[in-house]
Design an enzyme around this catalytic site. Structure first.
Site, short mmCIF file in Angstrom:
data_model
loop_
_atom_site.label_atom_id
_atom_site.label_comp_id
_atom_site.label_asym_id
_atom_site.label_seq_id
_atom_site.Cartn_x
_atom_site.Cartn_y
_atom_site.Cartn_z
N ARG A 38 30.95 -18.02 -48.25
CA ARG A 38 31.53 -17.26 -47.15
C ARG A 38 32.93 -17.18 -47.48
O ARG A 38 33.76 -16.13 -46.98
CB ARG A 38 31.27 -17.78 -45.90
CG ARG A 38 29.91 -17.88 -45.33
CD ARG A 38 29.44 -18.41 -44.04
NE ARG A 38 28.53 -17.70 -43.36
CZ ARG A 38 27.84 -18.29 -42.20
NH1 ARG A 38 28.39 -19.43 -41.53
NH2 ARG A 38 26.97 -17.87 -41.83
N LYS A 175 11.83 -22.04 -35.90
CA LYS A 175 11.23 -21.94 -34.56
C LYS A 175 10.78 -20.55 -34.58
O LYS A 175 11.51 -19.46 -34.92
CB LYS A 175 12.46 -22.17 -33.48
CG LYS A 175 12.76 -23.38 -33.37
CD LYS A 175 13.80 -23.72 -32.35
CE LYS A 175 13.74 -24.87 -31.62
NZ LYS A 175 14.61 -24.87 -30.40
N GLY A 329 22.14 -18.27 -44.00
CA GLY A 329 21.85 -19.37 -43.62
C GLY A 329 21.03 -20.23 -44.68
O GLY A 329 21.25 -20.22 -45.68
N GLY A 352 22.15 -15.63 -38.17
CA GLY A 352 21.73 -15.15 -36.87
C GLY A 352 22.23 -13.82 -36.73
O GLY A 352 21.70 -12.85 -35.96
C1 3PG Z 1 26.71 -18.97 -38.55
O1 3PG Z 1 26.73 -20.08 -39.34
O2 3PG Z 1 25.55 -18.50 -38.16
C2 3PG Z 1 27.89 -18.39 -37.93
O3 3PG Z 1 29.12 -18.81 -38.43
C3 3PG Z 1 27.90 -18.55 -36.58
O4 3PG Z 1 27.80 -19.95 -35.85
P1 3PG Z 1 27.40 -20.22 -34.49
O5 3PG Z 1 25.75 -19.98 -34.63
O6 3PG Z 1 27.82 -21.69 -34.44
O7 3PG Z 1 27.90 -19.41 -33.74
#
Ligand code: 3PG
Ligand code: MG
Length: 376
Positions: A38, A175, A329, A352
């Protein structure tokens, strides 16, 4: 996907102060960054700006501190890595040390933009959060998407708009409830949906199988049943690697038998990975695809005993002939851990965020940039 303003749409940045929202929410263990993807991914934007004579101040969140300074979420390691990669570029304190970040407090936005001339959002991974640093500055300063944000939106948008077929989506992770929205959205788009990871057990339960002590979201069984009944092509595991009574995840020395079983997991046993027959079938699906989207590990790959399914998926995606996209992720970390990230066409920096973009077709951070451009 609707276009967002680009760096070229900004006033000349020479001599200007530019606030850049980045997503440097990287995995840190004992003060060491496990994967700096990142940070590296934001460099093209930072260098574009500094190369044109701008003074750049970056800002990010790290982890989920609760609106107050918390040493566990120190940006120290990130600051050190940034200093190596982009010397002289400033980094503000962890945004979530201030309660105004997540509540999108206008007073916090005021403080963020104070002294800045321009704003750039390059935080794709946080663009689904309507937080102060994401949606606030575009209302105050001339604003644009950075290179990373623009590229992520373009790749994911193109994947949905006109994917080479067959289009195969592979979803894993723990999940189902977290992924229901995207499962529903993807079912209309894909030729096959492949389900692994902890969430496969709720699907297996919906098919009438025993799940033992595996992860199960009982309140989602009916929904999974309805998804299976749509008649769409949904692939679930045919065999499972399970850990017997007494065993502990991440602690082989604790004992507990490890066995490959069919679709039924016995009482007291925990399914923790897809089995070899499943890995082979899933891999074949991926290898034959024109487009692959993969999000979520197939098993608990942090424990070597349950890593084979995720490893096989990473190999299949990296070796696929089609266009391959891995959504951030855990699946991105798995690829990096197996040294396979280079084999994928696009590794998204947002977990996400990529799922929400596929589900909703837009994100709060993108809307804010577009609305600001409309006002200007
Ligand atoms: C992530 O790691 O998915 C983003 O940096 C967002 O983080 P968060 O889910 O804590 O908002
Ligand atoms: Mg390929």
């Amino acid at each position: 996907m609707l276009p967002v303003p680009q760096l070229e749409d900004l006033p000349d940045p020479a001599g200007k102060r530019v606030l850049v929202r980045v997503d440097f929410n990287v995995p840190v263990t004992n003060g060491q960054i496990d994967d700096d993807l990142r940070i590296r991914a934001a460099l093209p934007t930072i260098e574009w700006l500094t190369g044109r004579g701008a003074t750049v101040t970056t800002c990010t969140h790290l982890g989920r501190p609760k609106g107050a300074p918390d040493a566990r979420y120190s940006l120290g390691p990130v600051r050190a890595r940034l200093a190596e990669l982009a010397p002289g570029v400033e980094l503000l304190e962890n945004l979530r040390f201030d309660p105004g970040e997540t509540t999108n407090d206008p007073a916090f936005v005021d403080r963020l933009v104070d002294g800045q001339d321009l704003y750039v959002n390059d935080a794709f991974g946080a663009a689904h959060r309507a937080h102060a640093s994401v949606v606030g500055p575009p209302g105050r300063l001339p604003s644009a998407a950075g290179r990373l944000l623009a590229k992520e939106v373009e790749v994911l948008g193109t994947m949905l708009a006109g994917p080479a077929r067959p289009f195969v989506a592979v979803l894993g992770g723990s999940k189902v409830s977290d992924k229901l929205g995207v499962i529903k959205a993807l079912l209309d788009q894909v030729d096959a949906l492949v389900i692994g990871g902890g969430m496969c057990f709720t699907f297996l339960a919906a098919m009438g199988h025993g799940t033992g002590a595996s992860l199960l979201e009982a309140d989602q069984i009916a929904t999974c049943r309805a998804l299976l009944d749509t008649g769409r092509r949904i692939l679930v595991p045919t065999d499972i690697v399970a850990l017997g009574p007494g065993g502990e995840i991440g602690r082989p020395e604790a004992g507990g038998e490890v066995a490959t079983v069919g679709r039924d997991v016995a009482d007291g046993w925990k399914g923790l990975d897809v089995g070899p027959a499943t890995a082979l079938a899933f891999s074949d699906e991926v290898k034959a695809a024109g487009t692959v989207f993969w999000n979520g590990p197939m098993g608990v790959f942090e424990d070597d005993r349950f890593a084979a399914g995720t490893r096989a998926m990473a190999d299949a995606v990296a070796g696929a002939r089609g266009f391959t996209v891995v959504g951030g992720g855990d699946s991105a970390s798995a690829l990096a851990r197996f040294g396979l990230a280079g084999g994928v066409d696009h590794v998204s920096t947002g977990g996400g965020a990529s799922l929400e973009l596929l589900e909703q077709g837009d994100l709060p951070g993108l809307r804010a940039l577009r609305e600001a451009a409309g006002r200007g």
